[in-house]
Scaffold this motif. Structure first.
Motif, PDB file in Angstrom:
ATOM      1  N   VAL A  96       0.832   5.199  -0.900  1.00 49.01           N
ATOM      2  CA  VAL A  96       0.173   4.180  -1.728  1.00 49.01           C
ATOM      3  C   VAL A  96      -0.065   2.922  -0.826  1.00 49.01           C
ATOM      4  O   VAL A  96      -0.956   2.343  -0.627  1.00 49.01           O
ATOM      5  CB  VAL A  96       0.851   3.771  -2.806  1.00 49.01           C
ATOM      6  CG1 VAL A  96       0.543   2.471  -3.468  1.00 49.01           C
ATOM      7  CG2 VAL A  96       0.900   5.150  -3.745  1.00 49.01           C
ATOM      8  N   TRP A  97       1.282   2.516  -0.115  1.00 51.09           N
ATOM      9  CA  TRP A  97       0.920   1.187   0.785  1.00 51.09           C
ATOM     10  C   TRP A  97       0.188   1.517   1.939  1.00 51.09           C
ATOM     11  O   TRP A  97      -0.787   0.593   2.075  1.00 51.09           O
ATOM     12  CB  TRP A  97       2.707   1.031   1.375  1.00 51.09           C
ATOM     13  CG  TRP A  97       3.429   0.165   0.645  1.00 51.09           C
ATOM     14  CD1 TRP A  97       4.558   0.487  -0.179  1.00 51.09           C
ATOM     15  CD2 TRP A  97       3.338  -1.161   0.026  1.00 51.09           C
ATOM     16  NE1 TRP A  97       4.940  -0.306  -1.013  1.00 51.09           N
ATOM     17  CE2 TRP A  97       4.131  -1.465  -0.708  1.00 51.09           C
ATOM     18  CE3 TRP A  97       2.354  -2.056   0.387  1.00 51.09           C
ATOM     19  CZ2 TRP A  97       4.526  -2.625  -1.314  1.00 51.09           C
ATOM     20  CZ3 TRP A  97       2.284  -3.194  -0.423  1.00 51.09           C
ATOM     21  CH2 TRP A  97       3.447  -3.616  -1.206  1.00 51.09           C
ATOM     22  N   ASP A 156       5.320   6.482  -2.260  1.00 51.88           N
ATOM     23  CA  ASP A 156       5.284   5.061  -2.056  1.00 51.88           C
ATOM     24  C   ASP A 156       4.490   4.702  -0.725  1.00 51.88           C
ATOM     25  O   ASP A 156       4.010   3.618  -0.590  1.00 51.88           O
ATOM     26  CB  ASP A 156       6.576   4.372  -2.105  1.00 51.88           C
ATOM     27  CG  ASP A 156       7.183   4.389  -3.671  1.00 51.88           C
ATOM     28  OD1 ASP A 156       6.258   4.589  -4.544  1.00 51.88           O
ATOM     29  OD2 ASP A 156       8.348   4.170  -3.537  1.00 51.88           O
ATOM     30  N   THR A 157       4.780   5.311   0.339  1.00 53.12           N
ATOM     31  CA  THR A 157       4.262   5.190   1.502  1.00 53.12           C
ATOM     32  C   THR A 157       2.880   5.549   1.498  1.00 53.12           C
ATOM     33  O   THR A 157       2.181   4.712   2.400  1.00 53.12           O
ATOM     34  CB  THR A 157       5.218   6.216   2.527  1.00 53.12           C
ATOM     35  OG1 THR A 157       6.662   5.932   2.799  1.00 53.12           O
ATOM     36  CG2 THR A 157       4.381   5.898   3.963  1.00 53.12           C
ATOM     37  N   SER A 166      10.867  -5.205   3.530  1.00 58.03           N
ATOM     38  CA  SER A 166      10.823  -3.773   3.156  1.00 58.03           C
ATOM     39  C   SER A 166      10.284  -2.798   4.095  1.00 58.03           C
ATOM     40  O   SER A 166      10.596  -1.599   4.272  1.00 58.03           O
ATOM     41  CB  SER A 166      10.553  -3.766   1.629  1.00 58.03           C
ATOM     42  OG  SER A 166      10.658  -2.378   1.059  1.00 58.03           O
ATOM     43  N   GLN A 208      10.000  10.249  -3.893  1.00 55.88           N
ATOM     44  CA  GLN A 208       9.229   8.730  -4.385  1.00 55.88           C
ATOM     45  C   GLN A 208       9.130   8.103  -3.181  1.00 55.88           C
ATOM     46  O   GLN A 208       8.062   7.236  -3.042  1.00 55.88           O
ATOM     47  CB  GLN A 208      10.406   7.909  -5.013  1.00 55.88           C
ATOM     48  CG  GLN A 208       9.890   6.525  -5.802  1.00 55.88           C
ATOM     49  CD  GLN A 208       8.721   6.956  -6.716  1.00 55.88           C
ATOM     50  OE1 GLN A 208       8.874   7.774  -7.519  1.00 55.88           O
ATOM     51  NE2 GLN A 208       7.749   6.307  -6.578  1.00 55.88           N
ATOM     52  N   SER A 209       9.939   8.225  -2.173  1.00 52.58           N
ATOM     53  CA  SER A 209       9.482   7.240  -1.090  1.00 52.58           C
ATOM     54  C   SER A 209       8.193   8.014  -0.077  1.00 52.58           C
ATOM     55  O   SER A 209       7.226   6.864   0.425  1.00 52.58           O
ATOM     56  CB  SER A 209      10.634   7.388   0.088  1.00 52.58           C
ATOM     57  OG  SER A 209      10.473   7.007   1.416  1.00 52.58           O
ATOM     58  N   GLU A 234      -3.569   3.098  -6.446  1.00 51.47           N
ATOM     59  CA  GLU A 234      -2.206   3.618  -6.789  1.00 51.47           C
ATOM     60  C   GLU A 234      -2.689   5.167  -7.615  1.00 51.47           C
ATOM     61  O   GLU A 234      -2.150   6.364  -7.476  1.00 51.47           O
ATOM     62  CB  GLU A 234      -1.125   3.053  -7.715  1.00 51.47           C
ATOM     63  CG  GLU A 234      -0.048   3.883  -8.079  1.00 51.47           C
ATOM     64  CD  GLU A 234       1.168   2.804  -8.590  1.00 51.47           C
ATOM     65  OE1 GLU A 234       2.219   3.361  -8.904  1.00 51.47           O
ATOM     66  OE2 GLU A 234       0.755   1.623  -8.828  1.00 51.47           O
ATOM     67  N   LYS A 242      -2.078   8.814  -6.564  1.00 52.94           N
ATOM     68  CA  LYS A 242      -1.317  10.146  -7.518  1.00 52.94           C
ATOM     69  C   LYS A 242      -2.217  11.087  -7.822  1.00 52.94           C
ATOM     70  O   LYS A 242      -1.837  12.191  -8.047  1.00 52.94           O
ATOM     71  CB  LYS A 242      -1.016   9.141  -8.818  1.00 52.94           C
ATOM     72  CG  LYS A 242       0.227   8.234  -8.447  1.00 52.94           C
ATOM     73  CD  LYS A 242       0.561   7.537  -9.835  1.00 52.94           C
ATOM     74  CE  LYS A 242       1.911   6.840  -9.704  1.00 52.94           C
ATOM     75  NZ  LYS A 242       2.310   5.927 -10.793  1.00 52.94           N
TER      76      LYS A 242
END
Length: 208
Positions: free
Chosen positions: A97-98, A94-95, A183, A90-91, A31, A35
């Protein structure tokens, strides 16, 4: 050094592979790396959750109290646009990171060198194409092997591998693993049709 926890991942073809745990520290490193690339390489600010202020009276007089927005506290068009921008950023983050975590989870699969060599030979026979020598490029060949043989070229299987390696490490439990899969597949929790009133209690000061 303490031995890493191991488990078994069963492919769609029924083959079993030993996996090591994807620890919380590994997840944090991924993560932070994503970032850092977002901020330093792309020069983009990290998503910041929108806030709103409410006047409050106390013994010292009037004071502005800041709250974090939720989807139910949006009232003006400006607030709705700011919220949508935050959600989109944010989406996206997050994508990323995943996806990076899924690729890192592939390194948690144990693949003996003899299996990599056999795979390279079979790949040449089946396709006529050469793969690198696994003794010199083990990581590269292993990535291809895991994608093709262990995960059957399925993105869903990549996510399943990640959740199972996290379970092995004790980072998430069965319920959390199932929720993560749902999710990832795009399911959404039903939203209430009635908008809620704005918060009367201040949110914590950290971003979320």
């Amino acid at each position: 050094m303490k031995d890493k926890k191991t488990g078994t991942f069963t492919s769609l073809e029924g083959e079993e592979f030993t996996i090591t745990g994807f620890t919380r520290m590994m997840a944090i490193r991924v993560e932070e790396a994503v970032k850092t690339a977002w901020e330093l390489e792309e020069k983009r600010p990290l998503p910041k959750r929108p806030t709103y202020s409410v006047s409050a009276e106390d013994a010292l007089g009037n004071e502005e109290v800041v709250y974090y927005h939720t989807e139910d506290t949006l009232e003006t068009e400006e607030e709705k646009k700011a919220w949508q921008k935050y959600q989109d950023l944010q989406s996206e983050l997050d994508t990323r990171v995943w996806k990076q975590m899924m690729y890192q989870a592939m390194d948690c699969v144990a693949v003996p060198m003899k299996d990599l060599k056999a795979y390279v030979r079979k790949y040449k026979q089946d396709t006529g194409l050469y793969l690198p020598n696994p003794e010199e490029y083990e990581s590269r060949v292993k990535r291809i092997y895991v994608e093709h043989v262990v995960l059957c070229d399925s993105t869903d299987e990549m996510m399943r591998l990640l959740t199972e390696t996290m379970q092995v490490a004790g980072v998430i439990n069965d319920t959390e693993a199932s929720a993560a899969m749902e999710s990832f597949r795009g399911s959404q929790t039903e939203q209430s049709g009635e908008p809620a009133q704005r918060q009367d209690t201040a949110e914590p000061t950290g971003d979320s």
